[in-house]
Design an enzyme around this catalytic site. Sequence first.
Site, mmCIF file in Angstrom:
data_model
loop_
_atom_site.group_PDB
_atom_site.id
_atom_site.type_symbol
_atom_site.label_atom_id
_atom_site.label_comp_id
_atom_site.label_asym_id
_atom_site.label_seq_id
_atom_site.Cartn_x
_atom_site.Cartn_y
_atom_site.Cartn_z
ATOM 1 N N HIS A 147 70.980 47.842 15.423
ATOM 2 C CA HIS A 147 72.404 48.619 15.650
ATOM 3 C C HIS A 147 72.539 48.036 16.850
ATOM 4 O O HIS A 147 73.836 48.199 17.441
ATOM 5 C CB HIS A 147 72.563 49.824 15.403
ATOM 6 N N ASP B 25 65.983 48.755 10.955
ATOM 7 C CA ASP B 25 66.681 48.571 12.159
ATOM 8 C C ASP B 25 65.818 47.924 13.337
ATOM 9 O O ASP B 25 65.844 48.274 14.581
ATOM 10 C CB ASP B 25 66.775 50.094 12.415
ATOM 11 N N SER C 40 68.456 52.663 23.138
ATOM 12 C CA SER C 40 67.747 52.039 21.966
ATOM 13 C C SER C 40 67.145 50.709 22.160
ATOM 14 O O SER C 40 68.041 49.996 22.739
ATOM 15 C CB SER C 40 69.252 51.757 21.112
#
Length: 419
Positions: free
Chosen positions: A135, A168, A249
């Site tokens: 992402h 992911d 992230s």
Amino acid sequence: MLLPSLLPLQVSGMRPPPRIASSRMFHVPSSHRLRTSVVCSLRGHALAAALSLSIACLPGPGAALTVDLGTPLSVLQQQERTVEDLFRDATPSIVYINTFVAATDRITMNAVEVPSGAGSGVIWDEDGHVVTNYHVIKGANAARVAVTENGRSTLYDASLVGYNPDKDVAVLSLDRSSAPRAKLRPIPLGESSSLRVGQTALAIGNPFGLDHSLTVGVVSGLGREMRAPSGRPITNVIQTDAAINPGNSGGALLDSSGRLVGMNTAIYSPSGASAGIGFAIPVDTLKQQVELLLKSGRVMRPTIGVVYAQGAQASSLGVQEGVLVLSVPKPSPAADAGLRGTYRDSDGSIVLGDVIVGLQEDVIKSDYDLFKALDKCNPGQTVSLTVERTPTSLREEMISSQPRQRVQLKVKLEARAAV
């Protein structure tokens, strides 16, 4: 889903903690002591203190509360040096990723690159491969990676090697002409299978664009599940209370030996900022995914090969549990196995297709359950599929009192790239 704000609890009948005014030690019987260590660090004043609190709970109205401030400062300093060393050693392996999308300048009408986001990543090997969350780079046309060494950051162009939205995970490759192997320091890899709740956890990343920020906490939970960007489940996720915020992230979750045990990925928060519940993809999952992506640039996942109805769509057709099959491509292994899709008959009535309610030993109540069950299988494997055959139309179903018929089918799973 937003979670309610967490407020401090106040319990009646409890005294406030005593004010610490000196370093004297009050002795009480050891059987009544409960020792905890508190570490405080104040920037700018280089002030550090280790407090060893001895709380004595004596019976009766004369209960006494005593405080032990006798822990040597050298113990705290050694603990701090350990964390400092771990951070110093890990810093060159944690990178800052900026992503860009193509746009058109409204004045010159020239094609330009516009910043679209930022995140973190880790250097995986000496060949210049960087691992981050899918992402972080989703929808980007270009990415630049900042590598820090000895306090100096160098920007490198990066290209996409491969990604798997189901987990992911994405792998980038630094431009080798500007990133010689001697300047890259891969992150040491640990094992997430041996983690235990309560272990120290260190999160390093770039929250809100603040590069190489360190937070310290513990592993607060194991075996969690979260949804990937594709909607499929990611299992065995690590939960930590080390502060994780937007920009973290793709960053590293380290153990007390400085080894990578997880990749910081998501948080539970009512505000979008850290609320003490963060999640990291375990390093054992990363190892498997990165190996596949480096080998072929993509991950092949097992699939039944049918088009199914989403939850709300299935509910509107009267299917509350299971996965409703909308269509079955022909030719395909699913069609060969006898799976039936949904269609309209000659008078316009809807004829419901098969509803998948079981795969191997797993009960299927939703598409999420189906994805979890498929994750246990391999492409090309023949599996046992349990389906419910519905009445011929919604009108007949409403007046029919007969239960749906359960049918066992053998289906060979297809291989399909995760996109």
